[in-house]
Design a protein around this motif. Structure first.
Motif, PDB file in Angstrom:
ATOM      1  N   ALA A  22       0.869  -1.150   0.057  1.00 28.55           N
ATOM      2  CA  ALA A  22       0.168  -0.030  -0.097  1.00 28.55           C
ATOM      3  C   ALA A  22       0.826   1.131   0.000  1.00 28.55           C
ATOM      4  N   THR A  23       0.596   2.246  -1.157  1.00 31.65           N
ATOM      5  CA  THR A  23       1.484   3.417  -0.973  1.00 31.65           C
ATOM      6  C   THR A  23       0.731   4.582  -1.354  1.00 31.65           C
ATOM      7  N   LEU A  24       0.920   5.626  -0.760  1.00 26.65           N
ATOM      8  CA  LEU A  24       0.161   7.227  -0.975  1.00 26.65           C
ATOM      9  C   LEU A  24       0.838   7.607  -2.178  1.00 26.65           C
ATOM     10  N   PRO A  25      -0.004   8.193  -3.227  1.00 27.99           N
ATOM     11  CA  PRO A  25       0.520   8.766  -4.452  1.00 27.99           C
ATOM     12  C   PRO A  25       0.938  10.335  -3.902  1.00 27.99           C
ATOM     13  N   PHE A  26       1.136  10.720  -2.866  1.00 30.17           N
ATOM     14  CA  PHE A  26       1.298  11.922  -2.687  1.00 30.17           C
ATOM     15  C   PHE A  26       1.984  11.995  -1.117  1.00 30.17           C
ATOM     16  N   ALA A  27       2.234  13.001  -0.741  1.00 30.64           N
ATOM     17  CA  ALA A  27       2.923  13.110   0.803  1.00 30.64           C
ATOM     18  C   ALA A  27       1.759  12.924   1.744  1.00 30.64           C
ATOM     19  N   PRO A  28       1.810  12.461   2.908  1.00 28.73           N
ATOM     20  CA  PRO A  28       0.830  12.040   3.876  1.00 28.73           C
ATOM     21  C   PRO A  28       0.024  13.375   4.191  1.00 28.73           C
ATOM     22  N   ALA A  29      -1.362  13.355   4.322  1.00 34.07           N
ATOM     23  CA  ALA A  29      -2.274  14.451   4.570  1.00 34.07           C
ATOM     24  C   ALA A  29      -2.900  14.283   6.166  1.00 34.07           C
ATOM     25  N   PRO A  30      -3.624  15.241   6.624  1.00 33.82           N
ATOM     26  CA  PRO A  30      -4.374  14.952   7.942  1.00 33.82           C
ATOM     27  C   PRO A  30      -5.747  14.351   7.694  1.00 33.82           C
ATOM     28  N   HIS A  31      -5.883  14.453   6.279  1.00 29.18           N
ATOM     29  CA  HIS A  31      -7.423  13.920   5.945  1.00 29.18           C
ATOM     30  C   HIS A  31      -7.448  13.614   4.478  1.00 29.18           C
ATOM     31  N   TYR A  32      -8.084  12.657   4.154  1.00 26.28           N
ATOM     32  CA  TYR A  32      -8.159  12.260   2.722  1.00 26.28           C
ATOM     33  C   TYR A  32      -9.709  12.094   2.280  1.00 26.28           C
ATOM     34  N   ALA A  33     -10.025  12.205   0.980  1.00 29.09           N
ATOM     35  CA  ALA A  33     -11.344  12.036   0.200  1.00 29.09           C
ATOM     36  C   ALA A  33     -10.952  11.155  -0.740  1.00 29.09           C
ATOM     37  N   LEU A  34     -11.934   9.939  -1.103  1.00 26.36           N
ATOM     38  CA  LEU A  34     -11.869   9.339  -2.119  1.00 26.36           C
ATOM     39  C   LEU A  34     -13.138   9.487  -2.978  1.00 26.36           C
ATOM     40  N   VAL A  35     -12.924   9.942  -4.427  1.00 28.10           N
ATOM     41  CA  VAL A  35     -13.967  10.239  -5.001  1.00 28.10           C
ATOM     42  C   VAL A  35     -14.268   9.050  -6.285  1.00 28.10           C
ATOM     43  N   GLU A  36     -15.412   8.696  -6.561  1.00 32.17           N
ATOM     44  CA  GLU A  36     -15.602   8.022  -7.901  1.00 32.17           C
ATOM     45  C   GLU A  36     -16.874   8.564  -8.668  1.00 32.17           C
ATOM     46  N   LEU A  37     -16.528   8.913  -9.863  1.00 33.40           N
ATOM     47  CA  LEU A  37     -17.649   9.173 -10.595  1.00 33.40           C
ATOM     48  C   LEU A  37     -17.641   8.110 -11.798  1.00 33.40           C
ATOM     49  N   ALA A  38     -18.883   7.902 -12.100  1.00 33.61           N
ATOM     50  CA  ALA A  38     -19.151   6.690 -13.241  1.00 33.61           C
ATOM     51  C   ALA A  38     -20.475   7.216 -14.004  1.00 33.61           C
ATOM     52  N   THR A  39     -20.770   6.693 -15.069  1.00 35.47           N
ATOM     53  CA  THR A  39     -21.717   7.063 -16.003  1.00 35.47           C
ATOM     54  C   THR A  39     -21.895   5.993 -17.031  1.00 35.47           C
ATOM     55  N   PRO A  40     -23.048   5.530 -17.559  1.00 34.63           N
ATOM     56  CA  PRO A  40     -23.196   5.067 -18.682  1.00 34.63           C
ATOM     57  C   PRO A  40     -23.290   5.757 -19.809  1.00 34.63           C
ATOM     58  N   ARG A  41     -23.435   7.245 -19.587  1.00 30.72           N
ATOM     59  CA  ARG A  41     -23.575   8.146 -20.889  1.00 30.72           C
ATOM     60  C   ARG A  41     -22.575   7.975 -21.738  1.00 30.72           C
ATOM     61  N   PRO A  42     -22.651   8.101 -23.070  1.00 27.25           N
ATOM     62  CA  PRO A  42     -21.478   8.262 -23.904  1.00 27.25           C
ATOM     63  C   PRO A  42     -20.960   9.532 -23.988  1.00 27.25           C
ATOM     64  N   GLN A  43     -19.493   9.629 -24.168  1.00 27.17           N
ATOM     65  CA  GLN A  43     -18.840  10.835 -24.273  1.00 27.17           C
ATOM     66  C   GLN A  43     -19.190  11.779 -23.253  1.00 27.17           C
ATOM     67  N   ALA A  44     -19.312  11.462 -22.127  1.00 23.54           N
ATOM     68  CA  ALA A  44     -19.700  12.108 -20.881  1.00 23.54           C
ATOM     69  C   ALA A  44     -18.552  13.102 -20.308  1.00 23.54           C
ATOM     70  N   GLY A  45     -17.546  12.808 -20.874  1.00 20.60           N
ATOM     71  CA  GLY A  45     -16.385  13.699 -20.380  1.00 20.60           C
ATOM     72  C   GLY A  45     -16.127  13.740 -18.929  1.00 20.60           C
ATOM     73  N   LEU A  46     -16.214  12.607 -18.172  1.00 20.99           N
ATOM     74  CA  LEU A  46     -15.999  12.614 -16.732  1.00 20.99           C
ATOM     75  C   LEU A  46     -14.487  13.149 -16.409  1.00 20.99           C
ATOM     76  N   ARG A  47     -13.640  12.795 -17.054  1.00 20.68           N
ATOM     77  CA  ARG A  47     -12.081  13.042 -16.854  1.00 20.68           C
ATOM     78  C   ARG A  47     -12.335  14.763 -16.627  1.00 20.68           C
ATOM     79  N   ALA A  48     -12.350  15.344 -17.833  1.00 16.75           N
ATOM     80  CA  ALA A  48     -12.412  16.886 -17.892  1.00 16.75           C
ATOM     81  C   ALA A  48     -13.106  17.317 -16.746  1.00 16.75           C
ATOM     82  N   ALA A  49     -14.207  16.858 -16.296  1.00 15.65           N
ATOM     83  CA  ALA A  49     -15.224  17.465 -15.347  1.00 15.65           C
ATOM     84  C   ALA A  49     -14.610  17.304 -13.885  1.00 15.65           C
ATOM     85  N   LEU A  50     -14.121  16.275 -13.875  1.00 16.60           N
ATOM     86  CA  LEU A  50     -13.489  15.819 -12.430  1.00 16.60           C
ATOM     87  C   LEU A  50     -12.251  16.664 -12.402  1.00 16.60           C
ATOM     88  N   GLU A  51     -11.514  17.074 -13.310  1.00  9.69           N
ATOM     89  CA  GLU A  51     -10.235  17.896 -13.105  1.00  9.69           C
ATOM     90  C   GLU A  51     -10.806  19.359 -12.911  1.00  9.69           C
TER      91      GLU A  51
END
Ligand code: MLT
Ligand code: ZN
Length: 472
Positions: free
Chosen positions: A273-302
């Motif tokens: 188990a490794t962290l992708p960045f320096a340890p932080a006091p708190h963390y949030a894990l977000v998952e987005l998903a959709t069956p919509r074609p070309q929803a552009g989730l990546r750009a929206a999340l960014e």
């Protein structure tokens, strides 16, 4: 107390179920202890019926003999909901051999499946049919359909699809007297009197045995994005949730909170188990998903994360670039319980409050526990998007684990006081099991508990179904 001698009953059951249908002696050990190792029960036999008719026959025989039955799925309960008592006079009923998918209908978007199938196998079957079975919990590889429904499990996708009970269209249930209720309807609308299926979902096996179910499926997502964020505070994690949810509520598949100490245990105890960045006091894990074609989730999340960074809600973030990375980020969340177990003894409070009050919950409950026991280590984590936090507490360093666990009621009461003041619940998704019936009079007393007792008495008048669970 049984009416007829147990050996005679066991003899009849063995003749009925055959050699594959009964385990005795050392083979019962794994069925007698819970995952957390809080309870070491004993049972004369584990019964493993192969079909609904055999379950019915078992319950009929047991009812006639006055012998209690403890239904058990994958035995992953966090509250000892599926273990037999120490007295050694309760039979365990394992549904593990009843694991067939009876039918999947991609047009109706339903799956008819037997109770002993693991949730993971149900997910895989749904996926093979081009659908998604939308409920996900850490123990899904072991937990079974019947146990998940009997305990109304929640998990990581509740924020979008609701709890287990929201996925159930129909049920097949064997009643304590051996009658079979076939309610395997797959209707989206069926307004015909009391909603009996919802009585058995969440009843933790105290009213009967779920043997099969019709579950709702949804279209399979075609785009999926997962981000791990370092956040400065619980309030910031909540602000990020609000921001992500407002942007596109239909795409929020999961939103989880983790604390610095909890993540520290995962990094210390879980191999690779490794962290992708320096340890932080708190963390949030977000998952987005959709069956919509070309929803552009990546750009929206960014763009949402960028705005959150500007607002000071997020300090660092990583969006997974591959399926392997997605799994690795999720692993940091899913291994929290295992890591905590390896760190030492823990007391779990599976509580919920209105979503807006989660920061107050974590702050006030931490203070209350530290005042009660200096050195105690709060490890809050979980489903912040539902207001469901696992306010778990790790033993103080160096303390004897048994001495720590002996304080569990005092610690749970201290947390309970805070939860009550915030209008919350003492059990959000783990249920009551054997650990929490004592809390029922205080939290659900009066008309509510009275009604529950009357329902129990009407359906299981002799109290033979999973005794000692749920009701005090
Ligand atoms: C989870 O969400 O990981 C479990 O329900 C939590 C726990 O260990 O309390
Ligand atoms: Zn949980």
């Amino acid at each position: 107390m049984a009416d007829a001698p147990l050996p005679a009953l066991l003899h009849r059951l063995a003749a009925m179920l055959g050699p594959a249908g009964v385990l005795t002696g050392a083979d019962t050990a794994a069925y007698s202890e819970d995952w957390r190792r809080l309870y070491q029960g004993r049972t004369p036999a584990v019964l493993r019926p192969a079909d609904t008719a055999q379950v019915a026959a078992v319950l009929r025989e047991c009812a006639q003999a006055g012998v209690a039955v403890v239904p058990q799925g994958g035995n992953t309960s966090m509250v000892g909901g599926a273990v037999p008592s120490e007295a050694g006079d309760q039979l365990v009923l394992s549904l593990a051999r009843m694991n067939r998918v009876r039918e999947i209908d991609p047009i109706d978007q339903t799956m008819t499946i037997e109770a002993g199938a693991t949730w993971k196998s149900a997910q895989v079957a749904a996926e093979e049919a081009g659908c998604l079975l939308p409920l996900s919990i850490g123990s899904e590889g072991t937990a079974q359909v019947g146990g998940i429904l009997a305990t109304n499990a929640g998990g990581n996708n509740t924020v979008r699809y609701g709890n287990a009970r929201d996925l159930v269209l129909g049920l097949e249930v064997v009643l304590p007297d051996g009658q079979v209720w076939n309610g395997l309807r797959r209707l989206r609308k069926d307004n015909t009197g009391y909603c009996l299926r919802q009585l058995f979902v969440g009843a933790e096996g105290t009213l009967g045995v779920i043997t099969a179910a019709v579950l709702k499926l949804v279209p399979r997502p075609t785009e999926q994005e997962v981000a791990l964020c370092a956040v400065p505070s619980v309030a910031a994690a909540l602000a990020l949730f609000t921001r992500v949810h407002r942007h596109d509520p239909a795409a929020v598949q999961a939103f989880e909170y983790m604390s610095g100490p909890g993540m520290g245990f995962v990094l210390a105890h879980i191999p690779n188990a490794t962290l992708p960045f320096a340890p932080a006091p708190h963390y949030a894990l977000v998952e987005l998903a959709t069956p919509r074609p070309q929803a552009g989730l990546r750009a929206a999340l960014e763009s949402v994360l960028e705005a959150a960074m500007e607002a000071g809600e997020v300090e660092d973030a990583v969006i997974a670039e591959s399926e392997a990375q997605r799994a690795a980020l999720w692993r940091l969340r899913e291994e929290h319980s295992e890591a905590q177990k390896r760190e030492g003894a823990s007391i779990k409070n599976d509580v919920s409050v209105p979503v807006s009050r989660v920061p107050a919950l974590i702050e006030q409950a931490s203070a209350a526990c530290l005042a009660l026991m200096p050195g105690i280590r709060p490890v809050p984590f979980g489903h912040i998007g539902d207001g469901n936090i696992h306010f778990n507490l790790e033993q103080p360093l160096g303390m004897d684990p048994a001495a720590f666990l002996a304080q569990d009621h005092a610690v749970m009461d201290a947390v309970g006081e805070v939860v009550r003041a915030l209008d919350g619940s003492f059990s959000a998704e783990h249920g009551i099991g054997r650990l929490k019936p004592y809390m029922m009079p205080e939290w659900r007393g009066g008309a509510e508990l009275d009604l529950m007792r009357r329902i129990k008495a009407a359906i299981d008048p002799r109290g033979l179904m999973n005794p000692g669970k749920v009701l005090p």
